[in-house]
Write an enzyme that holds these catalytic residues in place. Structure first.
Site, PDB file in Angstrom:
ATOM      1  N   LYS A 115      51.074  38.888  38.461  1.00 26.65           N
ATOM      2  CA  LYS A 115      51.547  39.457  39.795  1.00 26.65           C
ATOM      3  C   LYS A 115      51.893  38.585  40.626  1.00 26.65           C
ATOM      4  CE  LYS A 115      48.659  43.920  39.218  1.00 26.65           C
ATOM      5  NZ  LYS A 115      47.915  44.764  39.757  1.00 26.65           N
ATOM      6  N   LYS A 207      54.433  45.978  28.063  1.00 29.09           N
ATOM      7  CA  LYS A 207      53.316  47.106  28.531  1.00 29.09           C
ATOM      8  C   LYS A 207      54.285  48.005  29.201  1.00 29.09           C
ATOM      9  CE  LYS A 207      50.364  45.981  31.764  1.00 29.09           C
ATOM     10  NZ  LYS A 207      49.131  45.362  32.572  1.00 29.09           N
ATOM     11  N   LYS A 210      53.779  50.833  35.902  1.00 27.74           N
ATOM     12  CA  LYS A 210      54.170  51.604  37.218  1.00 27.74           C
ATOM     13  C   LYS A 210      55.203  50.966  37.968  1.00 27.74           C
ATOM     14  CE  LYS A 210      49.426  53.234  38.291  1.00 27.74           C
ATOM     15  NZ  LYS A 210      48.154  52.966  39.023  1.00 27.74           N
TER      16      LYS A 210
HETATM   17  P1  TYM Z   1      45.399  50.554  37.101  1.00 30.57           P
HETATM   18  O1  TYM Z   1      45.636  51.694  38.200  1.00 30.57           O
HETATM   19  O2  TYM Z   1      46.625  49.698  37.112  1.00 30.57           O
HETATM   20  O3  TYM Z   1      45.169  51.314  35.657  1.00 30.57           O
HETATM   21  C1  TYM Z   1      44.525  52.403  35.424  1.00 30.57           C
HETATM   22  C2  TYM Z   1      43.859  52.308  34.018  1.00 30.57           C
HETATM   23  O4  TYM Z   1      45.157  52.443  33.135  1.00 30.57           O
HETATM   24  C3  TYM Z   1      45.016  51.309  32.125  1.00 30.57           C
HETATM   25  N1  TYM Z   1      46.339  51.016  31.846  1.00 30.57           N
HETATM   26  C4  TYM Z   1      46.831  51.125  30.414  1.00 30.57           C
HETATM   27  N2  TYM Z   1      46.282  51.710  29.249  1.00 30.57           N
HETATM   28  C5  TYM Z   1      47.078  51.547  28.250  1.00 30.57           C
HETATM   29  N3  TYM Z   1      48.197  51.188  28.252  1.00 30.57           N
HETATM   30  C6  TYM Z   1      48.891  50.895  29.348  1.00 30.57           C
HETATM   31  N4  TYM Z   1      50.068  50.524  29.374  1.00 30.57           N
HETATM   32  C7  TYM Z   1      48.138  50.604  30.476  1.00 30.57           C
HETATM   33  N5  TYM Z   1      48.654  50.496  31.918  1.00 30.57           N
HETATM   34  C8  TYM Z   1      47.472  50.711  32.669  1.00 30.57           C
HETATM   35  C9  TYM Z   1      44.167  50.230  32.761  1.00 30.57           C
HETATM   36  O5  TYM Z   1      43.611  49.522  31.921  1.00 30.57           O
HETATM   37  C10 TYM Z   1      43.255  50.964  33.691  1.00 30.57           C
HETATM   38  O6  TYM Z   1      42.036  51.271  32.853  1.00 30.57           O
HETATM   39  N6  TYM Z   1      42.148  47.115  37.661  1.00 30.57           N
HETATM   40  C11 TYM Z   1      41.996  48.420  37.443  1.00 30.57           C
HETATM   41  C12 TYM Z   1      41.514  49.449  38.413  1.00 30.57           C
HETATM   42  C13 TYM Z   1      40.219  49.064  38.943  1.00 30.57           C
HETATM   43  C14 TYM Z   1      39.039  49.317  37.980  1.00 30.57           C
HETATM   44  C15 TYM Z   1      38.036  48.832  38.777  1.00 30.57           C
HETATM   45  C16 TYM Z   1      39.048  49.752  36.709  1.00 30.57           C
HETATM   46  C17 TYM Z   1      39.612  48.541  40.039  1.00 30.57           C
HETATM   47  N7  TYM Z   1      38.329  48.515  40.022  1.00 30.57           N
HETATM   48  C18 TYM Z   1      36.565  49.054  38.230  1.00 30.57           C
HETATM   49  C19 TYM Z   1      37.655  49.786  36.142  1.00 30.57           C
HETATM   50  C20 TYM Z   1      36.567  49.492  36.877  1.00 30.57           C
HETATM   51  C21 TYM Z   1      43.440  48.825  36.942  1.00 30.57           C
HETATM   52  O7  TYM Z   1      44.033  48.244  36.266  1.00 30.57           O
HETATM   53  O8  TYM Z   1      44.172  49.868  37.566  1.00 30.57           O
END
Ligand code: TYM
Length: 346
Positions: A115, A207, A210
């Site tokens: 990132k 992957k 967003k």
């Molecule tokens: P975020 O918003 O980027 O993603 C949310 C969830 O979606 C999953 N994800 C995917 N799974 C499969 N294939 C993909 N291409 C894909 N893209 C995203 C992510 O693994 C995530 O589960 N850091 C976290 C947010 C967070 C969080 C936490 C999660 C903040 N605090 C505490 C768990 C526990 C995240 O990536 O969000």
């Protein structure tokens, strides 16, 4: 006791990867566990404001993720849905964990490297600290299970390292406070199903994300039936028909991805999908996939649209969820303060 926690960032373009990798499992776990699902607005602001979009976008996206949780089937009365910034204890525990986590641990985080890119001097300190705040999100509820996609595995390992170091560093004090031999549990990642890593529809080695500039790379949860159909029809494939066994997919990332998506949407293992479609051409498989995707996703898109416009309702869900979350978080902080020797009002 077992408790589930997970979070999703309000950064726009919630997509099929977020849904199949994470949200589908959030919905399942509510049958067996107490669950807390968080819209992590404090994480969203770790990228430049030009990227997260400013106050109007943050409000809109926070309500949209909340609407997605509810539309997907999470019950906000039985479980907790809230946004992170309404519970100050997340940031408070993050400071304590900043003093537990080591620079060397954070320097290994691959997501920060991706990132931050080349211009690392210009990345925010918050982006670097992102995984520590994430550990606080989980541990402030002493959660035991964390459903996430594959890409969050390293952050979960860091969370466990922080929990373990806290438990070790303060073992004597934890015991002296009558809190047993450890204060924080070791949270387990729950990374399950046929779509733990959904790939871009344009490139099976990247992957689904967003931030991909091409909207054809992903299916957004807000896409209508026409958009879903077009994106699937245009999805990259190879010229061979589908294999009838998983080992035929190993060198075919695009085919593997579409089969995984189909399996996850249908709620069956990939082997069943291959048994059904083995030998079929992509044109036939894709039209079945379009039908299935539209059937499963359109109702969610419709409900999301309806709910995210109802600010009164969505904001009341977040307020009530935050009030309930805060009670648990505050209790954890009392323990942390007593363990560390921070004098407090009694
Ligand atoms: P975020 O918003 O980027 O993603 C949310 C969830 O979606 C999953 N994800 C995917 N799974 C499969 N294939 C993909 N291409 C894909 N893209 C995203 C992510 O693994 C995530 O589960 N850091 C976290 C947010 C967070 C969080 C936490 C999660 C903040 N605090 C505490 C768990 C526990 C995240 O990536 O969000």
């Amino acid at each position: 006791t077992q408790r589930v926690f997970s979070g999703v960032q309000p950064t726009g373009n919630l997509h099929l990867g977020n849904y199949l990798g994470a949200i589908v499992n959030f919905v399942k776990l509510q049958e067996t566990h107490n669950c807390i699902y968080c819209v992590v607005d404090l994480h969203a602001i770790t990228v430049p404001v030009t990227v997260w979009g400013g106050p109007d976008e943050l409000r809109r996206n926070t309500r949209e993720v909340t609407a997605a949780f509810i539309a997907a089937g999470i019950d906000p009365n039985k479980h907790i849905i809230f946004n992170q910034s309404q519970v100050a204890e997340h940031a408070e525990l993050a400071w304590v964990f900043n003093c537990v986590a080591r620079l060397g641990w954070l320097n290994r985080m691959t997501q920060f490297k991706e990132k931050a890119g080349k211009d690392r001097e210009n990345a925010s300190i918050g982006l670097y600290d992102y995984p520590v705040l994430m550990a606080s999100d989980i541990l402030v509820y002493r959660a035991t299970h964390v459903p996430v996609g594959e890409d969050q595995k390293q952050h979960l390992e860091l969370t466990r390292d922080i929990a373990q170091k806290f438990n070790n560093d303060f073992a004597e004090s934890i015991a002296a406070q009558g809190l047993g031999d450890s204060y924080f549990p070791m949270p387990e990642p729950v990374i399950t199903g046929p779509a733990t890593r959904v790939m871009s529809l344009r490139d099976g080695t990247k992957k689904m994300s967003k931030s991909d500039p091409s909207d054809y790379s992903r299916i957004n949860l807000t896409d209508d039936a026409d958009a879903i159909a077009q994106k699937i029809r245009k999805a990259k494939t190879d010229p061979e028909p589908l294999p009838s066994e998983e080992k035929g997919l190993e060198t075919r990332p695009e085919a593997d991805n579409l089969v995984g998506i189909y399996a996850a949407l249908a709620g069956k293992p990939k082997t069943d999908v291959l048994a059904e479609f083995g030998g079929a051409q992509f044109s036939a498989f894709k039209s079945s996939l379009v039908d299935l995707a539209v059937e499963k996703l359109s109702p969610i898109a419709g409900e999301m649209k309806r709910l995210s416009a109802d600010h009164g309702y969505v904001d009341s869900v977040l307020a009530s969820g935050s009030d309930r979350a805060r009670v648990i978080a505050a209790e954890t902080m009392v323990g942390v303060k007593d363990i560390m020797g921070m004098v407090r009002k009694r």
